[in-house]
Enzyme design. Sequence first.
Site, PDB file in Angstrom:
ATOM      1  CB  SER A 267       9.562  15.591  -6.082  1.00  0.00           C
ATOM      2  OG  SER A 267       9.302  16.468  -5.002  1.00  0.00           O
TER       3      SER A 267
ATOM      4  CE1 TYR B 261       7.064  18.175   5.006  1.00  0.00           C
ATOM      5  CE2 TYR B 261       9.254  19.096   5.324  1.00  0.00           C
ATOM      6  CZ  TYR B 261       8.431  18.137   4.761  1.00  0.00           C
ATOM      7  OH  TYR B 261       8.960  17.149   3.973  1.00  0.00           O
TER       8      TYR B 261
ATOM      9  CG  ASN C 149      -5.732  13.732 -10.446  1.00  0.00           C
ATOM     10  OD1 ASN C 149      -6.250  12.908 -11.205  1.00  0.00           O
ATOM     11  ND2 ASN C 149      -5.437  14.963 -10.817  1.00  0.00           N
TER      12      ASN C 149
ATOM     13  CG  ASN D 161       5.438   8.866  -0.663  1.00  0.00           C
ATOM     14  OD1 ASN D 161       6.612   9.252  -0.678  1.00  0.00           O
ATOM     15  ND2 ASN D 161       4.519   9.365  -1.481  1.00  0.00           N
TER      16      ASN D 161
ATOM     17  CE  LYS E 296       7.505  14.785   6.051  1.00  0.00           C
ATOM     18  NZ  LYS E 296       7.105  13.514   5.411  1.00  0.00           N
TER      19      LYS E 296
ATOM     20  CB  VAL F 143      -0.913   0.008   1.248  1.00  0.00           C
ATOM     21  CG1 VAL F 143      -1.718   1.303   1.322  1.00  0.00           C
ATOM     22  CG2 VAL F 143      -1.829  -1.216   1.240  1.00  0.00           C
TER      23      VAL F 143
ATOM     24  CG  ASP G 297      -8.105  15.861   0.190  1.00  0.00           C
ATOM     25  OD1 ASP G 297      -6.982  15.853   0.757  1.00  0.00           O
ATOM     26  OD2 ASP G 297      -8.678  16.912  -0.154  1.00  0.00           O
TER      27      ASP G 297
ATOM     28  CB  VAL H 277      14.026  13.448  -3.669  1.00  0.00           C
ATOM     29  CG1 VAL H 277      13.711  12.591  -4.881  1.00  0.00           C
ATOM     30  CG2 VAL H 277      14.745  12.616  -2.603  1.00  0.00           C
TER      31      VAL H 277
HETATM   32  N1  NAP Z   1      10.995  15.778  -2.496  1.00  0.00           N
HETATM   33  C1  NAP Z   1      11.776  16.052  -1.482  1.00  0.00           C
HETATM   34  O1  NAP Z   1      12.773  16.769  -1.622  1.00  0.00           O
HETATM   35  C2  NAP Z   1      11.490  15.473  -0.123  1.00  0.00           C
HETATM   36  C3  NAP Z   1      12.418  15.695   0.907  1.00  0.00           C
HETATM   37  C4  NAP Z   1      12.169  15.166   2.163  1.00  0.00           C
HETATM   38  C5  NAP Z   1      11.036  14.415   2.381  1.00  0.00           C
HETATM   39  N2  NAP Z   1      10.146  14.212   1.371  1.00  0.00           N
HETATM   40  C6  NAP Z   1       8.939  13.442   1.671  1.00  0.00           C
HETATM   41  O2  NAP Z   1       8.696  12.486   0.674  1.00  0.00           O
HETATM   42  C7  NAP Z   1       7.297  12.279   0.527  1.00  0.00           C
HETATM   43  C8  NAP Z   1       6.904  12.364  -0.952  1.00  0.00           C
HETATM   44  O3  NAP Z   1       7.252  13.646  -1.433  1.00  0.00           O
HETATM   45  P1  NAP Z   1       7.315  13.989  -3.000  1.00  0.00           P
HETATM   46  O4  NAP Z   1       8.394  14.994  -3.146  1.00  0.00           O
HETATM   47  O5  NAP Z   1       7.362  12.747  -3.803  1.00  0.00           O
HETATM   48  O6  NAP Z   1       5.912  14.719  -3.199  1.00  0.00           O
HETATM   49  P2  NAP Z   1       5.093  15.008  -4.544  1.00  0.00           P
HETATM   50  O7  NAP Z   1       5.929  14.776  -5.751  1.00  0.00           O
HETATM   51  O8  NAP Z   1       4.485  16.339  -4.349  1.00  0.00           O
HETATM   52  O9  NAP Z   1       3.958  13.887  -4.529  1.00  0.00           O
HETATM   53  C9  NAP Z   1       2.977  13.901  -3.547  1.00  0.00           C
HETATM   54  C10 NAP Z   1       2.016  12.739  -3.757  1.00  0.00           C
HETATM   55  O10 NAP Z   1       1.054  12.764  -2.708  1.00  0.00           O
HETATM   56  C11 NAP Z   1      -0.248  12.929  -3.231  1.00  0.00           C
HETATM   57  N3  NAP Z   1      -0.999  13.828  -2.364  1.00  0.00           N
HETATM   58  C12 NAP Z   1      -0.728  15.126  -2.116  1.00  0.00           C
HETATM   59  N4  NAP Z   1      -1.657  15.631  -1.277  1.00  0.00           N
HETATM   60  C13 NAP Z   1      -2.521  14.634  -1.000  1.00  0.00           C
HETATM   61  C14 NAP Z   1      -3.694  14.541  -0.215  1.00  0.00           C
HETATM   62  N5  NAP Z   1      -4.180  15.609   0.434  1.00  0.00           N
HETATM   63  N6  NAP Z   1      -4.333  13.362  -0.149  1.00  0.00           N
HETATM   64  C15 NAP Z   1      -3.883  12.295  -0.818  1.00  0.00           C
HETATM   65  N7  NAP Z   1      -2.781  12.312  -1.586  1.00  0.00           N
HETATM   66  C16 NAP Z   1      -2.105  13.482  -1.679  1.00  0.00           C
HETATM   67  C17 NAP Z   1      -0.044  13.509  -4.633  1.00  0.00           C
HETATM   68  O11 NAP Z   1      -1.072  13.106  -5.533  1.00  0.00           O
HETATM   69  P3  NAP Z   1      -2.460  13.920  -5.739  1.00  0.00           P
HETATM   70  O12 NAP Z   1      -2.077  15.326  -5.961  1.00  0.00           O
HETATM   71  O13 NAP Z   1      -3.096  13.249  -6.895  1.00  0.00           O
HETATM   72  O14 NAP Z   1      -3.241  13.708  -4.469  1.00  0.00           O
HETATM   73  C18 NAP Z   1       1.247  12.819  -5.049  1.00  0.00           C
HETATM   74  O15 NAP Z   1       0.982  11.517  -5.501  1.00  0.00           O
HETATM   75  C19 NAP Z   1       6.633  13.311   1.434  1.00  0.00           C
HETATM   76  O16 NAP Z   1       6.274  12.723   2.649  1.00  0.00           O
HETATM   77  C20 NAP Z   1       7.709  14.324   1.668  1.00  0.00           C
HETATM   78  O17 NAP Z   1       7.549  15.008   2.890  1.00  0.00           O
HETATM   79  C21 NAP Z   1      10.349  14.718   0.125  1.00  0.00           C
END
Ligand code: NAP
Length: 339
Positions: free
Chosen positions: A261, A226, A105, A159, A230, A76, A132, A259
């Site tokens: 994104s 935030y 989405n 995640n 965390k 999951v 959501d 990362v």
């Molecule tokens: N990227 C980084 O640099 C970084 C660094 C440290 C930690 N992290 C952690 O890694 C994880 C993933 O981050 P990411 O960078 O991959 O994020 P991302 O690219 O923005 O992707 C977020 C995902 O979560 C979904 N989502 C967002 N809001 C939601 C909601 N209210 N309900 C259900 N689904 C939701 C989005 O899809 P929908 O919009 O379709 O809902 C998307 O699939 C997070 O926990 C983040 O804190 C990331």
Amino acid sequence: MASTMIPAPHLDVRGVLQSVRNEANTRSPLFLALFTLGAFTAASALWSFSRLLLRAFILPGVNLRKFGAKKGSWAVVTGASDGIGREFAVQLAKAGFNILLAARNPEKLSSVALEIQEKVGGDIQTDTFIIDFAHADNSAYESLASKLQNIDVGVLVNNVGKSHDMPTDFVDTPADEIHDILAINVNATVRVTEIIVPGMVSRRRGLILNMGSFAGAAPSPMLATYSASKAFLATFSAALATELKPKGITVEHANTYFVVSAMSKIRRPSALIPLPRTYVRTVLSTIRPGNFAPYWSHSLLDYVMHSVPESLVVAYEHMLHKDIRKRALRKRERQAKKA
Ligand SMILES: NC(=O)c1ccc[n+]([C@@H]2O[C@H](COP(=O)([O-])OP(=O)(O)OC[C@H]3O[C@@H](n4cnc5c(N)ncnc54)[C@H](OP(=O)(O)O)[C@@H]3O)[C@@H](O)[C@H]2O)c1
Ligand SMILES: *[C@@H]1O[C@H](CO)[C@@H](O)[C@H](O)[C@H]1NC(C)=O
């Protein structure tokens, strides 16, 4: 010559050593205490640095088969339609798990499910769950629970995560942003885990992977909510890891620096900032219980961060976030002018 006339200051090394030895010989408690403390500090620094190198470059992680890969188990993944979550979905499918993808989405989710079917196909099943997490009520969690009722979940990747739109002082942060960050990062993780853990306990196997952030490893001014959410995850994961280990369940908190994104708003990878694909490949090949930074350059940074006083890290982050905010506001201004 002048130089011969002025005697060069010279260190009487032998004399100093002799007096240290004399001091040691007297077995002064102060000397012994300092010596022990110094030896202990040096040994522990050496140990944590070698452990870092071992983990980053040598030790393999727990094999995913232990969690039911290729045996009909499900993974999951929350927030599975984009970024890191999407990669977890794709790579766990390749490793032999059926995948339940959860996010908001439906179109994005279906397209990832389709991509998995095309890339992996075979016996792998995919399913989607639209939710959501910012506004999920009891009934939303109940319907997730009933969907998972008779399913063997081998892996849970908590995640989904939300950060602030840009670094902002807490006093100026919109109430709905604070609410959504807590609902997504804290509540969703606790509630989804609550739904899935009992089945894992009864099967005596499972992996819970929580996505942590460097923002949670040290207090981050201007990302207060935030950062604290965390930190909650780190503590929650560590406590859970200890409770669940004797029950055959691995809990890992993957401490993550940047990362590429949508969330990080970074588009170009570098040594410190991997692509989601690279990052997730590393995470999945280094699974082990506990809190650590799986990516090699992140783990070096983590080590440095923990070697300096926290106040320095906090002050540095404050400076960094002020600067990021300034640039974000300027960008917003430019976009407004264009529109
Ligand atoms: N990227 C980084 O640099 C970084 C660094 C440290 C930690 N992290 C952690 O890694 C994880 C993933 O981050 P990411 O960078 O991959 O994020 P991302 O690219 O923005 O992707 C977020 C995902 O979560 C979904 N989502 C967002 N809001 C939601 C909601 N209210 N309900 C259900 N689904 C939701 C989005 O899809 P929908 O919009 O379709 O809902 C998307 O699939 C997070 O926990 C983040 O804190 C990331
Ligand atoms: C989080 O969950 C608690 C307990 O169910 C609830 O009272 C609270 O309103 C939730 N908070 C958010 C921000 O969703």
